[in-house]
Design a protein around this motif. Structure first.
Motif, PDB file in Angstrom:
ATOM      1  N   HIS A  55      -4.235   0.835   5.302  1.00 45.92           N
ATOM      2  CA  HIS A  55      -2.893   0.544   5.834  1.00 45.92           C
ATOM      3  C   HIS A  55      -2.850   0.625   7.369  1.00 45.92           C
ATOM      4  CE1 HIS A  55      -0.455  -0.060   2.330  1.00 45.92           C
ATOM      5  NE2 HIS A  55      -0.533   1.158   1.855  1.00 45.92           N
ATOM      6  N   ASP A 114       2.673  -1.682  -3.734  1.00 46.91           N
ATOM      7  CA  ASP A 114       1.882  -2.413  -2.743  1.00 46.91           C
ATOM      8  C   ASP A 114       0.381  -2.361  -3.046  1.00 46.91           C
ATOM      9  OD1 ASP A 114       2.278   0.365  -2.085  1.00 46.91           O
ATOM     10  OD2 ASP A 114       1.336   0.006  -0.143  1.00 46.91           O
ATOM     11  N   HIS A 115       0.005  -1.729  -4.165  1.00 46.24           N
ATOM     12  CA  HIS A 115      -1.416  -1.652  -4.551  1.00 46.24           C
ATOM     13  C   HIS A 115      -1.683  -2.297  -5.906  1.00 46.24           C
ATOM     14  CE1 HIS A 115      -2.541   1.073  -1.214  1.00 46.24           C
ATOM     15  NE2 HIS A 115      -1.229   1.269  -1.250  1.00 46.24           N
ATOM     16  N   ASP A 174      -4.002   5.397  -0.228  1.00 44.18           N
ATOM     17  CA  ASP A 174      -2.901   6.023   0.508  1.00 44.18           C
ATOM     18  C   ASP A 174      -3.074   7.534   0.653  1.00 44.18           C
ATOM     19  OD1 ASP A 174      -1.899   3.524   0.663  1.00 44.18           O
ATOM     20  OD2 ASP A 174       0.030   3.963  -0.277  1.00 44.18           O
TER      21      ASP A 174
HETATM   22 ZN    ZN Z   1       0.290   1.909   0.024  1.00 42.51          ZN
END
Ligand code: ZN
Length: 271
Positions: A255, A128-129, A210
């Motif tokens: 996030h 997701d990055h 994260d």
């Molecule tokens: Zn993430």
């Protein structure tokens, strides 16, 4: 002849100094910063990311574009743009990924071509990055050496070997003026990093990556049990607190869905 060569050299240096974005263009620093939407994540079990919770949850996904006198830097590459054409989104191991607006379209709206991105700084190598890394084959990756060399379970390189890369070993001042600094924050992954950005008017910001998924995790000093190294993750929270204090910086948690309405998204910008 020697005098002529010296004169030619002086003229070349003068021409170079007049080029926008050249290293010779003086202090310059950050001109502006854009917040970009980089997808939405629907989770089956929020407890995987936020200890103490259970059941469905949601995370936002955020990227940031920094316009510095020495070039454009993109922080994180979000969920893959290809998901935008999937009405049901894409299933991941933790839930479903959705993309309502592509990263490419947001850059285009700003008049930025993918080839204009000089640096692609990535918090870490999770999907997701890094979803749109392939959009920027000419960019120089800015990642921690520990992340770059972290073996993938499938034996596939985490980053394309033909991409230019700076493999940082700890904190790294990207432009040499203290305005954009990679901050080593291992734990979520072996070579996780945050980004410290000093904007002329807004002040200092720390982009969490994260190292922190949610505000409640930060407020309660919690880290997901699924992190690569839990003890290191907690130590990283102390390091981040020290960085925030030292630079009088705000923590921006990419996030955290409750931060979305608080931000001005591109084409608006922060100075
Ligand atoms: Zn993430």
């Amino acid at each position: 002849m020697k005098a002529l060569r010296l004169l030619a050299g002086a003229i070349l240096a003068l021409v170079a100094s007049l080029q926008p974005g050249s290293a010779q263009s003086g202090k310059g620093g950050i001109e502006r910063m854009y917040v970009l939407y980089c997808g939405d994540i629907a989770l089956n079990d929020m407890g995987r990311f936020s200890p103490g919770f259970s059941g469905p949850g949601a995370l936002s996904s955020t990227c940031y574009l920094i316009k510095h006198a020495q070039g454009l830097l993109l922080w994180d590459a979000g969920l893959p743009d290809a998901i935008a054409s999937m009405p049901e989104g894409r299933k991941s191991n933790a839930g479903v990924w959705h993309v309502k607006r592509t990263l490419a379209s947001q850059l285009a709206e700003l008049g930025v071509k993918p080839a204009d991105i000089r640096y692609l700084a990535l918090s870490h190598s999770h999907g997701d990055h890094v979803g749109n890394v392939d959009l920027f084959p000419q960019a120089t990756l800015l990642v921690q050496k520990a992340e770059y060399e972290w073996p993938d379970p499938l034996g596939v390189p985490r980053f394309k070997p033909d991409m230019k890369v700076v493999k940082a070993e700890g904190d790294h001042d990207v432009f040499g003026d203290g305005s954009v600094v990679l901050i080593s924050t291992p734990g979520h992954s072996p070579g996780h990093q945050c980004l410290l950005v000093k904007l002329p008017k807004t002040g200092a910001l720390l982009f969490s990556g994260d190292a922190v998924h949610t505000k409640v995790n930060w407020d309660n000093k919690r880290a997901p049990i699924q992190n690569f190294n839990h003890a290191q993750s907690i130590a990283t929270l102390d390091r981040m607190a020290a960085v925030l204090k030292e630079h009088n910086a705000q923590l921006w948690i990419g996030h955290e869905p409750s931060e979305v309405p608080l931000r001005k998204y591109a084409p608006a910008s922060y100075e």
